[in-house]
Design a protein around this motif. Structure first.
Motif: not given
Length: 715
Positions: A686-707
């Motif tokens: 049921x997950x839509x996406x995955x962000x591995x920790x630690x992450x780059x802030x740009x990647x983090x917000x890109x995936x939030x924005x996409x979702x």
């Protein structure tokens, strides 16, 4: 109903192809059966072309049985027919077969003459597939004449052609003989690597004769390395396979005599009558010979019995010793396997535990850098950020190595622009080169097509490690990156990559171990330049799964050159739009969004919350999965960031429960676990996406924005 010529042709070709494949797999009984039927059909139809083709296969069969005289008779008969009918295509094939037979007979001038004729015909008729066989037999001829260096040259010339046409038996045969040549040149390590390639093909394709030859070569290699016990073990396996093949061959020879009698019924009747007359003449002498032979037989049997008794005692003692050694080896193998499993488990666990505190380090550093620190503080924070990124790089290298050793790395096959891919790597490494006052020189062969098919990520990883290595060990110098085309066959292209520097160089002694795990040139180099010694090991393993190997030339104090070859497909699509423009993040979409952070670690809660609130996001926190499920039932959230390992129910179980009553809310896994083996499990639950920790802030917000953008368009 009469049989059509096309049906006869198809039938003969079927039996001959089956016979040839059986010869390659040392299934000579099957080969004889199919070749005999083919010859029977050829004789019945009185077709010279069919007869010539059958004789070619029989020549190969007699060659494998060791009856070189009959093999020569069969192939010369085939050549005579093909010359009369001007069948140049089949004649080229016959010349190649005769070249191998003449080499074994020691008729080197004849072998060279017919192979030259074969090469002329293959070029004339544009039969590329046969050129590899000609090169292979030139190598066998050079080897027979005790010219191992020339043999290796011919083998290397023929290998790309044989490989491109998928001629697996010729490829295996080439590798075994190349290993023999390397062994003759006192290169046991290179010989073992080459022999490993032959053994792999022999096992995959079921070539018993190839496997037998490989074990024999292993025995000779380990004997040269003074590893006598290993040499004996391999010789024993070789002899066992060879004995099996020999016993089959004896049966085949007996069947072959009967098969020849069945080819023509008239000949059989004549031979039977002649034999009857001969037997009557010999019957008078039989009585006297019987007595003499009986006495001789009794004497021989007595001596043989005594010899067998003594030999049996010696064999029993040798078998007992070998059995004890075998038991020791099995125990050592089992211990090594258990140790390897423990290492894999340890690395997976420890890297996860390292990622959790590292998330706190990188997250807090990012937050502090955005709060207008003083110049002094900014310098310290940048150092902290560099250290965190360095530690993350180390963890990723260990994970990469762990996956490579566990054979869990798979190759992709996608289209990409190689020139742009290397440019991106050089841009990424440009700052490091500039900091050490190095100049990067890029030479790219313009004849290489714009788009290729392969695994661009693996290519980038190899180049980053090699170029980064040259940058690290070069100060105020030059680094050359060269890519050139070395061969092109239809839609396959073979490229050579070189990375050369004029840095500190590597001693001859250390060149033997530089590609091993956690190895550098010396302790002093490790202290001066840093690093883990994993980069070159990863390069070696990646190239291995891409059917290539890394080579090194280096002189201490003058510099080093790493080079390797790779094969790619040429992508036929004429489109030149290789670049995909990354979309800018619209932070307005994030404003006033209500996000639930499910995280049991208080420091990580604080960091994630601070990062979100800086973008004007409304943030709520749940300490575990049970609380998260209840909060989603009672409140309306735009998105959930879900940790995986938590007390109580896991993040995966919590997601499954939420999906029972809410199918639409985006849920993103924010986790420190290793993702490579678990991606399907995340998406399936049921997950839509995955962000591995630690992450780059740009990647983090890109995936939030996409979702969030996707949810906004569907609602």
């Amino acid at each position: 109903m009469p049989i059509k010529d096309s049906q006869i042709k198809d039938s003969i070709e079927h039996y001959l192809i089956t016979a040839s494949r059986s010869i390659d797999k040392a299934k000579l009984e099957q080969a004889l059966y199919n070749a005999t039927i083919a010859k029977e059909i050829a004789l019945q139809n009185q077709n010279l072309s069919y007869r010539a083709q059958t004789n070619m296969v029989l020549a190969k069969l007699y060659r494998e049985l060791g009856d070189l005289k009959k093999a020569e008779e069969q192939i010369l008969d085939a050549i005579e027919i093909q010359q009369k009918e001007n069948d140049e295509s089949m004649l080229a094939h016959s010349y190649i077969i005769y070249g191998s037979i003449a080499t074994k007979l020691g008729k080197f001038d004849t072998a060279n003459e017919v192979l030259e004729s074969a090469l002329v015909l293959t070029k004339k008729k544009d039969m590329k597939g046969f050129e590899g066989s000609v090169k292979l037999n030139y190598g066998l001829l050079a080897l027979a004449k005790n010219q191992p260096e020339l043999a290796i040259k011919h083998f290397n010339s023929g290998l790309p052609i044989i490989d491109s046409y998928g001629q697996s038996y010729n490829k295996a045969k080439l590798y075994t003989n190349k290993a023999r040549a390397q062994l003759a040149l006192n290169q046991p390590e290179e010989a073992k690597k080459t022999n490993d390639l032959a053994m792999q093909i022999g096992k995959e394709k079921g070539y018993s004769e190839i496997r037998s030859e490989c074990y024999k070569l292993y025995s000779q290699i380990f004997e040269q390395k003074r590893e006598y016990l290993t040499s004996l073990e391999n010789l024993k396996i070789h002899q066992r396979i060879k004995d099996s093949l020999f016993s089959v061959n004896k049966e085949i020879i007996a069947q072959e005599a009967g098969a020849k009698l069945n080819l023509n019924e008239n000949n059989v009747l004549i031979e039977e009558l002649t034999e009857e007359n001969i037997q009557q003449l010999k019957s008078l002498k039989l009585g006297r010979l019987t007595t003499i032979l009986s006495i001789a037989l009794i004497t021989i049997l007595s001596l043989l019995t005594l010899s067998l008794y003594k030999n049996n005692n010696l064999r029993a003692r040798a078998n007992e010793l070998l059995q004890n050694k075998n038991t020791e080896l099995i125990l050592a193998k089992e211990n090594a396997e258990r140790a390897s499993e423990a290492k894999v488990q340890f690395l997976s666990t420890i890297t996860h535990e390292l990622r959790t505190p590292l998330y706190a380090v990188t997250g807090l550093t990012h937050l502090l850098l955005e709060e207008s620190p003083t110049p002094n503080q900014k310098e310290h924070l940048n150092s902290l950020k560099f250290s965190g990124e360095y530690l993350l790089s180390l963890i990723n290298n260990i994970l990469d190595l762990n996956k490579l050793e566990a054979n869990k790395v798979e190759l992709e096959n996608t289209s990409f622009n190689l020139k742009k891919r290397i440019n991106d790597v050089l841009i990424a490494l440009g700052k490091s080169a500039k900091d050490r006052k190095n100049k990067l020189h890029y030479e790219f062969d313009d004849s290489i097509p714009d788009k290729l098919k392969g695994d661009p990520l693996k290519v980038s990883q190899i180049l980053i490690n090699l170029i980064g290595n040259s940058i690290k060990f070069t100060q105020n110098g030059d680094i050359w990156i060269r890519v050139k085309q070395i061969n092109r066959i239809e839609n396959k292209i073979f490229l050579n990559f070189e990375i050369e520097d004029n840095g500190v160089g590597i001693s001859e002694k250390k060149q033997q171990t530089i590609f091993e795990n956690f190895t550098q040139g010396s302790v002093q180099i490790n202290r001066k330049f840093g690093g883990t010694g994993l980069g070159l090991s990863i390069v070696k393993n990646l190239l291995s799964i891409m059917d290539s190997e890394i080579k090194l030339e280096s002189t201490l104090g003058k510099g080093s050159k790493f080079f390797f070859n790779l094969k790619f497909e040429i992508f036929e699509d004429k489109s030149t739009n290789y670049l995909t423009e990354s979309k800018n993040i619209d932070y307005n979409i994030l404003v006033d969004k209500h996000i639930l952070v499910v995280e049991d670690n208080k420091i990580n809660q604080l960091i994630t919350r601070k990062i979100l609130e800086k973008s004007k996001i409304i943030c709520d926190v749940a300490d575990n999965g049970d609380i998260a499920v209840n909060k989603v039932k009672e409140n309306s959230f735009d998105l959930i960031l879900m940790d995986i390992h938590m007390p109580g129910i896991s993040g995966i179980e919590a997601t499954k429960q939420i999906r029972e009553f809410d199918k639409d809310i985006p849920i993103i896994a924010l986790t420190a676990v290793t993702l490579d083996d678990n991606l399907d499990e995340f998406y399936d639950n049921g997950f839509n996406d995955i962000i591995p920790k630690p992450y780059k802030t740009e990647e983090f917000f890109t995936k939030l924005h996409k979702a969030l953008a996707k949810k906004q368009t569907t609602s």
